[in-house]
Scaffold this active site. Structure first.
Site, PDB file in Angstrom:
ATOM      1  N   ILE A 102      44.335  41.452  32.008  1.00 24.30           N
ATOM      2  CA  ILE A 102      44.523  40.014  32.086  1.00 24.30           C
ATOM      3  C   ILE A 102      44.388  39.551  33.528  1.00 24.30           C
ATOM      4  O   ILE A 102      44.697  40.295  34.458  1.00 24.30           O
ATOM      5  CB  ILE A 102      45.903  39.622  31.484  1.00 24.30           C
ATOM      6  N   CYS A 103      43.892  38.335  33.700  1.00 21.38           N
ATOM      7  CA  CYS A 103      43.828  37.694  35.011  1.00 21.38           C
ATOM      8  C   CYS A 103      42.989  38.524  35.984  1.00 21.38           C
ATOM      9  O   CYS A 103      41.872  38.914  35.667  1.00 21.38           O
ATOM     10  CB  CYS A 103      45.251  37.463  35.515  1.00 21.38           C
ATOM     11  N   GLY A 104      43.504  38.785  37.175  1.00 18.88           N
ATOM     12  CA  GLY A 104      42.739  39.483  38.200  1.00 18.88           C
ATOM     13  C   GLY A 104      42.286  40.866  37.810  1.00 18.88           C
ATOM     14  O   GLY A 104      41.288  41.379  38.351  1.00 18.88           O
ATOM     15  N   THR A 106      40.808  41.616  35.189  1.00 17.84           N
ATOM     16  CA  THR A 106      39.471  41.503  34.605  1.00 17.84           C
ATOM     17  C   THR A 106      38.404  41.600  35.687  1.00 17.84           C
ATOM     18  O   THR A 106      37.327  42.157  35.454  1.00 17.84           O
ATOM     19  CB  THR A 106      39.297  40.190  33.823  1.00 17.84           C
TER      20      THR A 106
END
Length: 201
Positions: A102-104, A106
């Site tokens: 999730i988020c960074g 990725t």
């Protein structure tokens, strides 16, 4: 049922709000949540929570795990410090064991080449495009995306992220999964009734 642990990566500046729904309800479903760090030295979340990792990244084997969860962190965009976690994700996926990012995180997977041939999402498409990865055509504008054994989501979608994890691991299904999502995403009181009825069975 003997469930293998779920491994949650923890590193300085990790986004503590992004995985709480998932880990809480995985634990309720009988999964042991094992935190994984570079070492067993404590790390601090972006919210100032101090966590001492239960195990070391180099020692974690896909065969001993149900899932690897990678939360976002400022460090994902500050250099290559967290690249070993992306390489561990490759190891898990190559072994057929799920990964949820999730988020960074990725962006870390994008730099590792893990999103080039898989449908995926993130905060916004141009965030991943800045990594120079080759998977732009596979980007999906959605709250969370599952492609095979890989789940991705943006930073504002911790509930959808958890939903996809539960779906992939079979924790909740059908109307119960939908009700769980509606309860925590929309505060739908009717969804609570569905969950209470399912729990009573």
């Amino acid at each position: 049922m003997n469930l293998k642990p779920v491994h949650l990566a923890v590193y300085d500046t990790y986004a503590d709000w992004e995985t709480g729904h998932a880990t809480a309800y995985l634990a309720r479903a009988g999964y042991e949540i094992r935190t994984v760090g570079f070492s067993r030295e404590p790390v601090d979340s972006i919210g100032g929570l101090r966590v001492q990792p239960a195990c070391v990244l180099d020692e974690v084997r896909p065969s001993d795990s149900s899932l690897l969860i990678l939360p976002g962190a400022d460090l994902w965009d500050a250099g290559d410090d967290l690249a070993p976690f992306a390489r561990k994700a490759r190891e898990f996926l190559d072994a057929g064991v799920p990964v949820a990012a999730i988020c960074g995180a990725t962006a870390g997977l994008a730099r590792e080449g893990l999103l080039d041939d898989r449908e995926h999402t993130s905060a916004v498409s141009f965030y991943l495009a800045a990594t120079g990865y080759g998977g732009g055509e596979r980007y999906v504008d959605a709250d969370a995306v599952t492609d095979g054994r890989l789940i991705t989501a943006g930073p504002t979608e911790p509930v959808a992220f958890a939903r996809e994890i539960f779906r992939l691991l079979g924790v909740y299904e059908g109307e119960v999964l939908d009700a769980w999502y509606r309860l925590f995403h929309y505060s739908d009181p009717q969804a609570y009734a569905v969950l209470e009825k399912a729990a009573a069975r």
